[in-house]
Design a protein around this motif. Sequence first.
Motif, PDB file in Angstrom:
ATOM      1  N   ARG A  64       0.787  -1.234   0.000  1.00  0.00           N
ATOM      2  CA  ARG A  64       0.000   0.000   0.000  1.00  0.00           C
ATOM      3  C   ARG A  64       0.818   1.283   0.000  1.00  0.00           C
ATOM      4  O   ARG A  64       0.245   2.371  -0.035  1.00  0.00           O
ATOM      5  CB  ARG A  64      -0.912   0.004   1.228  1.00  0.00           C
ATOM      6  CG  ARG A  64      -2.009  -1.055   1.179  1.00  0.00           C
ATOM      7  CD  ARG A  64      -2.641  -1.202   2.538  1.00  0.00           C
ATOM      8  NE  ARG A  64      -3.922  -1.897   2.467  1.00  0.00           N
ATOM      9  CZ  ARG A  64      -4.398  -2.673   3.424  1.00  0.00           C
ATOM     10  NH1 ARG A  64      -3.690  -2.868   4.510  1.00  0.00           N
ATOM     11  NH2 ARG A  64      -5.570  -3.249   3.290  1.00  0.00           N
ATOM     12  N   HIS A  65       2.128   1.203   0.061  1.00  0.00           N
ATOM     13  CA  HIS A  65       2.944   2.417   0.136  1.00  0.00           C
ATOM     14  C   HIS A  65       4.349   2.089  -0.329  1.00  0.00           C
ATOM     15  O   HIS A  65       4.644   0.955  -0.727  1.00  0.00           O
ATOM     16  CB  HIS A  65       2.956   2.963   1.571  1.00  0.00           C
ATOM     17  CG  HIS A  65       3.526   1.999   2.571  1.00  0.00           C
ATOM     18  ND1 HIS A  65       4.500   2.326   3.480  1.00  0.00           N
ATOM     19  CD2 HIS A  65       3.251   0.686   2.812  1.00  0.00           C
ATOM     20  CE1 HIS A  65       4.799   1.278   4.224  1.00  0.00           C
ATOM     21  NE2 HIS A  65       4.053   0.275   3.833  1.00  0.00           N
ATOM     22  N   ALA A  92      -1.581   9.729   5.156  1.00  0.00           N
ATOM     23  CA  ALA A  92      -1.096   8.351   5.189  1.00  0.00           C
ATOM     24  C   ALA A  92      -1.949   7.463   6.078  1.00  0.00           C
ATOM     25  O   ALA A  92      -1.786   6.243   6.061  1.00  0.00           O
ATOM     26  CB  ALA A  92       0.354   8.333   5.665  1.00  0.00           C
ATOM     27  N   TYR A 115       4.100   3.836  10.753  1.00  0.00           N
ATOM     28  CA  TYR A 115       3.314   3.174   9.716  1.00  0.00           C
ATOM     29  C   TYR A 115       3.713   1.702   9.710  1.00  0.00           C
ATOM     30  O   TYR A 115       4.890   1.363   9.756  1.00  0.00           O
ATOM     31  CB  TYR A 115       3.603   3.816   8.353  1.00  0.00           C
ATOM     32  CG  TYR A 115       2.546   3.575   7.304  1.00  0.00           C
ATOM     33  CD1 TYR A 115       1.582   4.535   7.027  1.00  0.00           C
ATOM     34  CD2 TYR A 115       2.523   2.386   6.580  1.00  0.00           C
ATOM     35  CE1 TYR A 115       0.615   4.320   6.054  1.00  0.00           C
ATOM     36  CE2 TYR A 115       1.555   2.164   5.610  1.00  0.00           C
ATOM     37  CZ  TYR A 115       0.609   3.137   5.355  1.00  0.00           C
ATOM     38  OH  TYR A 115      -0.356   2.916   4.395  1.00  0.00           O
ATOM     39  N   PHE A 156       7.111   8.456   2.110  1.00  0.00           N
ATOM     40  CA  PHE A 156       7.427   7.026   2.153  1.00  0.00           C
ATOM     41  C   PHE A 156       7.631   6.648   3.614  1.00  0.00           C
ATOM     42  O   PHE A 156       7.474   7.478   4.518  1.00  0.00           O
ATOM     43  CB  PHE A 156       8.672   6.711   1.308  1.00  0.00           C
ATOM     44  CG  PHE A 156       9.971   7.198   1.896  1.00  0.00           C
ATOM     45  CD1 PHE A 156      10.835   6.302   2.516  1.00  0.00           C
ATOM     46  CD2 PHE A 156      10.339   8.538   1.822  1.00  0.00           C
ATOM     47  CE1 PHE A 156      12.037   6.741   3.059  1.00  0.00           C
ATOM     48  CE2 PHE A 156      11.538   8.978   2.362  1.00  0.00           C
ATOM     49  CZ  PHE A 156      12.396   8.080   2.982  1.00  0.00           C
ATOM     50  N   THR A 157       7.980   5.409   3.876  1.00  0.00           N
ATOM     51  CA  THR A 157       8.177   4.951   5.242  1.00  0.00           C
ATOM     52  C   THR A 157       9.582   4.433   5.415  1.00  0.00           C
ATOM     53  O   THR A 157      10.092   3.679   4.579  1.00  0.00           O
ATOM     54  CB  THR A 157       7.170   3.841   5.611  1.00  0.00           C
ATOM     55  OG1 THR A 157       5.857   4.257   5.259  1.00  0.00           O
ATOM     56  CG2 THR A 157       7.214   3.557   7.104  1.00  0.00           C
ATOM     57  N   ILE A 183      -1.054   6.545  -0.295  1.00  0.00           N
ATOM     58  CA  ILE A 183       0.342   6.889  -0.538  1.00  0.00           C
ATOM     59  C   ILE A 183       1.078   5.791  -1.305  1.00  0.00           C
ATOM     60  O   ILE A 183       2.297   5.680  -1.233  1.00  0.00           O
ATOM     61  CB  ILE A 183       1.087   7.252   0.768  1.00  0.00           C
ATOM     62  CG1 ILE A 183       1.072   6.084   1.765  1.00  0.00           C
ATOM     63  CG2 ILE A 183       0.503   8.501   1.385  1.00  0.00           C
ATOM     64  CD1 ILE A 183       2.012   6.328   2.962  1.00  0.00           C
ATOM     65  N   ALA A 184       0.331   4.979  -2.066  1.00  0.00           N
ATOM     66  CA  ALA A 184       0.965   4.081  -3.027  1.00  0.00           C
ATOM     67  C   ALA A 184       1.628   4.920  -4.115  1.00  0.00           C
ATOM     68  O   ALA A 184       1.239   6.065  -4.377  1.00  0.00           O
ATOM     69  CB  ALA A 184      -0.053   3.122  -3.621  1.00  0.00           C
TER      70      ALA A 184
END
Length: 424
Positions: A64-65, A92, A115, A156-157, A183-184
């Motif tokens: 998903r991100h 997010a 996240y 991003f994470t 946030i993909a």
Amino acid sequence: MAHVALLFFTLLSFFSSTTLFSQASASPLVLPIHQDAATKLLVANIYGRTPLIPVGFLIDLNTRHVWANCETNYNSSTFSQPKCDSVQCKIADTRYCFTSCQGARPFCHTNTCGYSLENPVTHQSTVGELAQDVIALSSTNGYNPGPLVRIPDYLFTCAPSDLVESRLPKGVQGVAGLAHAPIALQNVLASRLGFKPIFTMCIPSTSTADGVIFFGSDGPYSFLPGIDISKSLQYTPLTISPFDEYYINVKSIKINQKPIPGLNTTLLSVKDTGSGGGTTFNTLLPYTVIEGSTYKAITSFFSKQLSNVPKAKAVAPFGLCYESKHFKSTLLGPSVPSIDLELEGQGAVWSIFGLNSMVEAKPGVLCLAFVNGKNEYRANINIGIYQMQDIPLKFDLGNSVLGFGGPLSGLRTHCSNFKFTTTL
């Protein structure tokens, strides 16, 4: 779906109001992708950070991100982290806030939002920190790549290094998720650059040449020797599951243009995505995995269509194999019966020919390239990489449709024939 749409609008509104948006361009983007030779997984090198460097990412349709290893060799003058009450954390949809930072690990800060992260191959999970930095992709007119488009403050994470150290392709430092989530990768690109929420993926059939993903373009998608594959697409409705996965509705399956007897068609339909029905896509599976009863119906009827051909000993993980010497080679692969997935939409039929249905499991042995998934997967049919090779797939999220084409060898081209060697 309404939740995702609201967050997407919030994302678009937020980024459109920032001064950073002035650096963006409405030009579609293009990204080279390749199959890792060792793992067969899809990898892309995406430019990021300041100064820009190429960073290897696993491409996953169901993550998903975007997440990346921030613990090892991460150097960038433009790195930042949003605070817990920020708009970015709301976009997010983060569920955690780090109120204190324990230990001496890098990129650990207080009052930053967390996240959930998962290595999609090993399913190892943890909680990382939401971050922002620069990424850059090439612009395109559909015929050639153009100048890099630099996108600041991309969300991003940050992941710990041990998340990328297990079973991911060599050199990969994160995952670029393409699921239908706020946030993909494709959704942030669309909202930042103001183009349509569309991405078109063309997976190469070899590990020695690049395939391609187009972002934000309805076409053209031009491949050597000058073939625009956007003109040959069929369309079928696209459904999003509660897990942000992409589903299509297979109404029936034919082999050799004959309906499969005894096939439980209720399992094929998208009635309750995520609960054992429908057809989805999985770029982590090397071959299509099918629910047990559907798999048995397909393999049994396929075998009957080749009743005059002696079988070979099965080669795991496949259940139906033949000696390759019994089949002629054609433009569409070994001369075996086609498998036709009849889809929703006027005349929409995904025909799987020998190129995508038969694999050389060992020298001299061809196997039907489907795997018995028993009851281990949410979907009835999970389309894997082998069945997607050299098949253009256009995920049009704005219109909720999937565009798909026949095997590009039928047009005398391949997914590896985009002209990356020339620029605008």
